[in-house]
Design an enzyme around this catalytic site. Structure first.
Site, PDB file in Angstrom:
ATOM      1  N   HIS A   1      36.041  50.977  45.703  1.00  0.00           N
ATOM      2  CA  HIS A   1      37.209  50.324  46.302  1.00  0.00           C
ATOM      3  C   HIS A   1      37.257  48.844  45.909  1.00  0.00           C
ATOM      4  O   HIS A   1      38.262  48.362  45.384  1.00  0.00           O
ATOM      5  CB  HIS A   1      37.156  50.489  47.826  1.00  0.00           C
ATOM      6  CG  HIS A   1      38.325  49.887  48.539  1.00  0.00           C
ATOM      7  ND1 HIS A   1      39.373  50.641  49.008  1.00  0.00           N
ATOM      8  CD2 HIS A   1      38.617  48.606  48.857  1.00  0.00           C
ATOM      9  CE1 HIS A   1      40.259  49.848  49.578  1.00  0.00           C
ATOM     10  NE2 HIS A   1      39.820  48.600  49.507  1.00  0.00           N
ATOM     11  N   GLU A   2      36.145  48.144  46.118  1.00  0.00           N
ATOM     12  CA  GLU A   2      36.114  46.707  45.810  1.00  0.00           C
ATOM     13  C   GLU A   2      36.173  46.468  44.311  1.00  0.00           C
ATOM     14  O   GLU A   2      36.853  45.547  43.851  1.00  0.00           O
ATOM     15  CB  GLU A   2      34.871  46.045  46.417  1.00  0.00           C
ATOM     16  CG  GLU A   2      34.834  46.053  47.950  1.00  0.00           C
ATOM     17  CD  GLU A   2      36.073  45.469  48.604  1.00  0.00           C
ATOM     18  OE1 GLU A   2      36.691  44.537  48.029  1.00  0.00           O
ATOM     19  OE2 GLU A   2      36.462  45.945  49.684  1.00  0.00           O
TER      20      GLU A   2
ATOM     21  N   HIS B   1      39.767  46.599  43.231  1.00  0.00           N
ATOM     22  CA  HIS B   1      40.501  45.338  43.457  1.00  0.00           C
ATOM     23  C   HIS B   1      40.177  44.331  42.355  1.00  0.00           C
ATOM     24  O   HIS B   1      41.065  43.705  41.784  1.00  0.00           O
ATOM     25  CB  HIS B   1      40.066  44.704  44.788  1.00  0.00           C
ATOM     26  CG  HIS B   1      40.663  45.340  46.000  1.00  0.00           C
ATOM     27  ND1 HIS B   1      42.012  45.561  46.147  1.00  0.00           N
ATOM     28  CD2 HIS B   1      40.093  45.764  47.164  1.00  0.00           C
ATOM     29  CE1 HIS B   1      42.234  46.112  47.335  1.00  0.00           C
ATOM     30  NE2 HIS B   1      41.088  46.251  47.967  1.00  0.00           N
TER      31      HIS B   1
ATOM     32  N   ASP C   1      44.958  46.986  53.300  1.00  0.00           N
ATOM     33  CA  ASP C   1      45.595  46.679  52.018  1.00  0.00           C
ATOM     34  C   ASP C   1      47.030  47.198  52.026  1.00  0.00           C
ATOM     35  O   ASP C   1      47.955  46.524  51.579  1.00  0.00           O
ATOM     36  CB  ASP C   1      44.853  47.375  50.864  1.00  0.00           C
ATOM     37  CG  ASP C   1      43.429  46.885  50.712  1.00  0.00           C
ATOM     38  OD1 ASP C   1      43.148  45.736  51.103  1.00  0.00           O
ATOM     39  OD2 ASP C   1      42.603  47.662  50.203  1.00  0.00           O
TER      40      ASP C   1
END
Ligand code: ZN
Length: 283
Positions: free
Chosen positions: A112-113, A116, A188
């Site tokens: 997930h990170e 980004h 988000d």
């Protein structure tokens, strides 16, 4: 270096907040450090640079927190790293090293990170990555921080669109790699949807709706503009979000190798610095 404005997570802020500018922040930091013992390495100017978007109260809080952190670390004077830690604490919450995270969650957070970060890297208007972490902090399972460059008073349409793409990067990576989507992206999505709605109803940035302000206090008030307008706003919001998601997925598919490397390193080391992150893209 740390900019709360572009940090992804529940702590993300609205696009426009009246906050002191660089010199204003420096003045406030100087004022609140008068009664505190600062080590010679403290660079208040750099701290002011790192705290774009902070209010006066938050800046005062930074120095109070820094004093607490310094005491806990048995520093006789407040050191620069104590202040940087305080800024992190206020932006993202405290690191929770003792929270037990399953391997499955760790992998999900890492992708997930990494999603980004990798997506942001290929968006010209987005800031450079400063730090990526999957150590739980406050309410966030992980975070990606971006470098601060300047105070901004105006944000362009392109920037808002790219910010939405960056926000969708987390969910896009989950879907692409794990073929699974999690609740981790809920903030988000909330922020991205808010940006889309503001673009259409506050900033008049839609071709079909035109340069009109449809700003309302309550959602139902939008109905005063007629059913057609309400439907158009709904359709356009969905279109903006869909496009952002597709763009994020495209970037990640094209840079799948780097995405994997970033995520794998996060799983092993839990943190990645700006320099380490850039190395994945060299050659
Ligand atoms: Zn996220």
């Amino acid at each position: 270096m740390i900019k709360r404005f572009f940090v992804h997570g529940r702590f993300d802020r609205q696009i426009t907040i009246p906050a002191p500018d660089l010199n204003g922040r420096l003045d406030i930091l100087k004022l609140h450090s008068k009664d505190k013992k600062l080590a010679p390495d403290v660079d208040l100017k750099a701290i002011a640079g790192d705290t774009a978007g902070f209010t006066g109260a938050e800046l005062s809080n930074v120095l109070n927190e820094a004093a607490i952190i310094a005491t806990k670390s048995r520093h006789e004077e407040i050191q620069n790293e104590d202040i940087e830690d305080a800024v992190r604490k206020i932006t993202v919450g405290l690191e929770k090293h003792n929270r037990i995270v399953s391997d499955k969650d760790k992998k999900l957070t890492a992708y997930h990170e990494a999603g980004h970060a990798v997506v942001s890297r290929f968006l010209p208007s987005q800031k450079d990555v400063k730090e990526i972490s999957i150590i739980p902090r406050g309410v966030a399972g992980g975070y990606t921080m971006y470098k601060t460059t300047e105070d901004k008073y105006y944000v362009s349409r392109t920037e808002l669109l790219e910010k939405m793409v960056a926000l969708m990067g987390g969910r896009a990576a989950e879907k692409l790699v794990l073929n699974e989507i999690s609740t981790g992206a809920s903030n988000d999505l909330e922020v991205a949807t808010g940006i889309a709605r503001d673009m259409l109803t506050v900033y008049g940035m839609s071709d079909s709706l035109g340069p009109i302000s449809l700003k309302v206090d309550q959602a139902y008030e939008l109905e005063l503009f007629g059913e057609e307008v309400v439907n158009e706003v709904g359709n356009q919001v969905r279109l903006l979000i869909d496009n952002a998601y597709v763009t994020a997925q495209k970037i990640l598919s094209e840079h799948r190798e780097e995405l994997d490397k970033v995520a794998e390193t996060l799983i092993t080391n839990e943190k990645i610095t700006a320099e380490e992150f850039e190395k994945f893209f060299e050659e």
